[in-house]
Design an enzyme around this catalytic site. Structure first.
Site, PDB file in Angstrom:
ATOM      1  N   HIS A 185      -2.249  -5.224   1.544  1.00 13.38           N
ATOM      2  CA  HIS A 185      -3.768  -6.008   1.492  1.00 13.38           C
ATOM      3  C   HIS A 185      -3.046  -7.513   0.911  1.00 13.38           C
ATOM      4  O   HIS A 185      -2.346  -7.775   0.329  1.00 13.38           O
ATOM      5  CB  HIS A 185      -4.483  -5.484   0.264  1.00 13.38           C
ATOM      6  CG  HIS A 185      -5.513  -6.348  -0.337  1.00 13.38           C
ATOM      7  ND1 HIS A 185      -6.789  -6.202   0.336  1.00 13.38           N
ATOM      8  CD2 HIS A 185      -5.437  -7.238  -1.343  1.00 13.38           C
ATOM      9  CE1 HIS A 185      -7.437  -7.184  -0.297  1.00 13.38           C
ATOM     10  NE2 HIS A 185      -6.865  -7.729  -1.296  1.00 13.38           N
ATOM     11  N   LYS A 201       0.781  -1.350   0.161  1.00 14.60           N
ATOM     12  CA  LYS A 201       0.185   0.058   0.037  1.00 14.60           C
ATOM     13  C   LYS A 201       0.690   1.306   0.069  1.00 14.60           C
ATOM     14  O   LYS A 201       2.009   1.332   0.320  1.00 14.60           O
ATOM     15  CB  LYS A 201      -0.734  -0.162   1.125  1.00 14.60           C
ATOM     16  CG  LYS A 201      -1.785  -1.016   1.163  1.00 14.60           C
ATOM     17  CD  LYS A 201      -2.897  -1.139   2.322  1.00 14.60           C
ATOM     18  CE  LYS A 201      -4.351  -2.076   2.100  1.00 14.60           C
ATOM     19  NZ  LYS A 201      -5.039  -2.018   3.393  1.00 14.60           N
ATOM     20  N   THR A 230      -5.303  -6.806  10.846  1.00 12.28           N
ATOM     21  CA  THR A 230      -5.629  -5.632  10.123  1.00 12.28           C
ATOM     22  C   THR A 230      -5.099  -4.448  10.963  1.00 12.28           C
ATOM     23  O   THR A 230      -4.470  -3.378  10.299  1.00 12.28           O
ATOM     24  CB  THR A 230      -7.395  -5.500   9.920  1.00 12.28           C
ATOM     25  OG1 THR A 230      -7.770  -6.379   9.279  1.00 12.28           O
ATOM     26  CG2 THR A 230      -7.491  -4.198   9.185  1.00 12.28           C
ATOM     27  N   ARG A 264       2.353  -5.925   9.455  1.00 16.69           N
ATOM     28  CA  ARG A 264       1.897  -5.214  10.092  1.00 16.69           C
ATOM     29  C   ARG A 264       2.444  -4.775  11.174  1.00 16.69           C
ATOM     30  O   ARG A 264       2.296  -3.476  11.666  1.00 16.69           O
ATOM     31  CB  ARG A 264       0.316  -5.362   9.881  1.00 16.69           C
ATOM     32  CG  ARG A 264      -0.447  -5.325   8.543  1.00 16.69           C
ATOM     33  CD  ARG A 264      -1.645  -5.918   8.441  1.00 16.69           C
ATOM     34  NE  ARG A 264      -2.348  -5.238   7.229  1.00 16.69           N
ATOM     35  CZ  ARG A 264      -3.471  -5.998   6.891  1.00 16.69           C
ATOM     36  NH1 ARG A 264      -4.134  -6.997   7.538  1.00 16.69           N
ATOM     37  NH2 ARG A 264      -4.165  -5.495   5.924  1.00 16.69           N
ATOM     38  N   PHE A 307     -15.176   3.976   6.714  1.00 22.31           N
ATOM     39  CA  PHE A 307     -13.883   4.174   6.480  1.00 22.31           C
ATOM     40  C   PHE A 307     -13.444   4.071   4.964  1.00 22.31           C
ATOM     41  O   PHE A 307     -12.691   4.348   4.351  1.00 22.31           O
ATOM     42  CB  PHE A 307     -12.993   3.291   7.199  1.00 22.31           C
ATOM     43  CG  PHE A 307     -13.019   1.761   7.020  1.00 22.31           C
ATOM     44  CD1 PHE A 307     -12.542   1.311   5.673  1.00 22.31           C
ATOM     45  CD2 PHE A 307     -13.714   0.908   8.049  1.00 22.31           C
ATOM     46  CE1 PHE A 307     -12.894  -0.217   5.462  1.00 22.31           C
ATOM     47  CE2 PHE A 307     -13.838  -0.361   7.693  1.00 22.31           C
ATOM     48  CZ  PHE A 307     -13.441  -1.035   6.541  1.00 22.31           C
ATOM     49  N   ARG A 345      -1.958 -14.067   4.616  1.00 22.98           N
ATOM     50  CA  ARG A 345      -2.712 -13.511   5.520  1.00 22.98           C
ATOM     51  C   ARG A 345      -1.691 -13.563   7.001  1.00 22.98           C
ATOM     52  O   ARG A 345      -1.748 -12.678   7.793  1.00 22.98           O
ATOM     53  CB  ARG A 345      -3.982 -14.116   6.047  1.00 22.98           C
ATOM     54  CG  ARG A 345      -5.111 -13.960   4.780  1.00 22.98           C
ATOM     55  CD  ARG A 345      -5.412 -12.493   4.397  1.00 22.98           C
ATOM     56  NE  ARG A 345      -6.041 -11.832   5.729  1.00 22.98           N
ATOM     57  CZ  ARG A 345      -6.686 -10.632   5.495  1.00 22.98           C
ATOM     58  NH1 ARG A 345      -7.092 -10.041   4.398  1.00 22.98           N
ATOM     59  NH2 ARG A 345      -7.305 -10.009   6.515  1.00 22.98           N
TER      60      ARG A 345
HETATM   61  O1  CDP Z   1      -7.072  -5.827   5.045  1.00 20.86           O
HETATM   62  P1  CDP Z   1      -7.868  -6.603   5.721  1.00 20.86           P
HETATM   63  O2  CDP Z   1      -8.312  -7.807   5.040  1.00 20.86           O
HETATM   64  O3  CDP Z   1      -7.129  -7.312   6.932  1.00 20.86           O
HETATM   65  O4  CDP Z   1      -8.962  -5.953   6.442  1.00 20.86           O
HETATM   66  P2  CDP Z   1     -10.501  -5.501   5.912  1.00 20.86           P
HETATM   67  O5  CDP Z   1     -11.380  -5.568   7.051  1.00 20.86           O
HETATM   68  O6  CDP Z   1     -10.749  -6.211   4.739  1.00 20.86           O
HETATM   69  O7  CDP Z   1     -10.369  -3.966   5.408  1.00 20.86           O
HETATM   70  C1  CDP Z   1      -9.934  -3.538   4.345  1.00 20.86           C
HETATM   71  C2  CDP Z   1      -8.992  -2.416   4.730  1.00 20.86           C
HETATM   72  O8  CDP Z   1      -9.775  -1.061   5.043  1.00 20.86           O
HETATM   73  C3  CDP Z   1      -7.972  -2.299   5.816  1.00 20.86           C
HETATM   74  O9  CDP Z   1      -6.680  -3.078   5.390  1.00 20.86           O
HETATM   75  C4  CDP Z   1      -7.792  -1.048   6.245  1.00 20.86           C
HETATM   76  O10 CDP Z   1      -6.703  -0.384   5.228  1.00 20.86           O
HETATM   77  C5  CDP Z   1      -8.968  -0.319   6.007  1.00 20.86           C
HETATM   78  N1  CDP Z   1      -9.617  -0.240   7.399  1.00 20.86           N
HETATM   79  C6  CDP Z   1      -9.965   0.939   8.011  1.00 20.86           C
HETATM   80  O11 CDP Z   1      -9.400   1.721   7.575  1.00 20.86           O
HETATM   81  N2  CDP Z   1     -10.389   1.099   9.136  1.00 20.86           N
HETATM   82  C7  CDP Z   1     -11.140  -0.095   9.788  1.00 20.86           C
HETATM   83  N3  CDP Z   1     -11.458   0.064  10.949  1.00 20.86           N
HETATM   84  C8  CDP Z   1     -11.067  -1.243   8.977  1.00 20.86           C
HETATM   85  C9  CDP Z   1     -10.243  -1.660   7.836  1.00 20.86           C
HETATM   86 MG    MG Z   2      -9.990  -7.806   3.636  1.00 26.01          MG
END
Ligand code: CDP
Ligand code: MG
Length: 140
Positions: free
Chosen positions: A117, A11, A93, A104, A59, A87
């Protein structure tokens, strides 16, 4: 376990801090193989299309703006159980919850600007790979 392919994105927060190589090293050390890679600068509309599944989340606007704020590196990673392996290497996340040694935990700035991602299931991996790459660009 079957050999799988998964979509990874390094990212903007990570490309901006010159962390591409350090992150790719984590993938390779875990046994994942990079079979396609390109550096691109998404438009906000492209970022919005990629993250359409999150369109109703609070978000979403911020996420699309962030993903279009600087270049990203999109990659296809291949290996045994690659989707779950990626993952695992990425970590949770929210970097505050990410296990030590994960990408992360080491590099993410916040829950939003979290460096990588990774696809979360076989169906999304296939869709996300096809979003960025043609079959000719996948070089196993
Ligand atoms: O990326 P990942 O699959 O771990 O998380 P997701 O729940 O699919 O969310 C996608 C992306 O949204 C995250 O990687 C974050 O960049 C963003 N996000 C955020 O800004 N605030 C949150 N509370 C959750 C996710
Ligand atoms: Mg995701």
């Amino acid at each position: 376990m079957a050999v799988e392919r998964t979509l990874s994105i390094i990212k903007p927060d990570a490309t901006e801090r010159n962390l591409t190589g350090a992150i790719v090293a984590k993938f390779e050390e875990s046994g994942l193989r990079v079979v396609a890679s390109k550096r691109i600068h998404l438009t906000p509309a492209q970022a919005g299309q990629f993250y359409a599944v999150h369109a109703e989340r609070p978000f979403y606007g911020e996420l699309c703006e962030f993903m279009a704020s600087a270049p990203v590196v999109v990659q296809v990673l291949e290996g045994e159980g690659a989707i779950a392996k990626n993952r695992e290497v990425m970590g949770a996340t929210n970097p505050a919850d990410a296990a030590p040694g994960t990408i992360r935990a080491e590099f993410a700035k916040s829950v939003g600007e979290n460096s990588v991602h990774g696809s979360d299931a076989p169906e999304t991996a296939a869709e996300e790979i096809a979003f960025f790459f043609s079959g000719l660009e996948l070089v196993g």
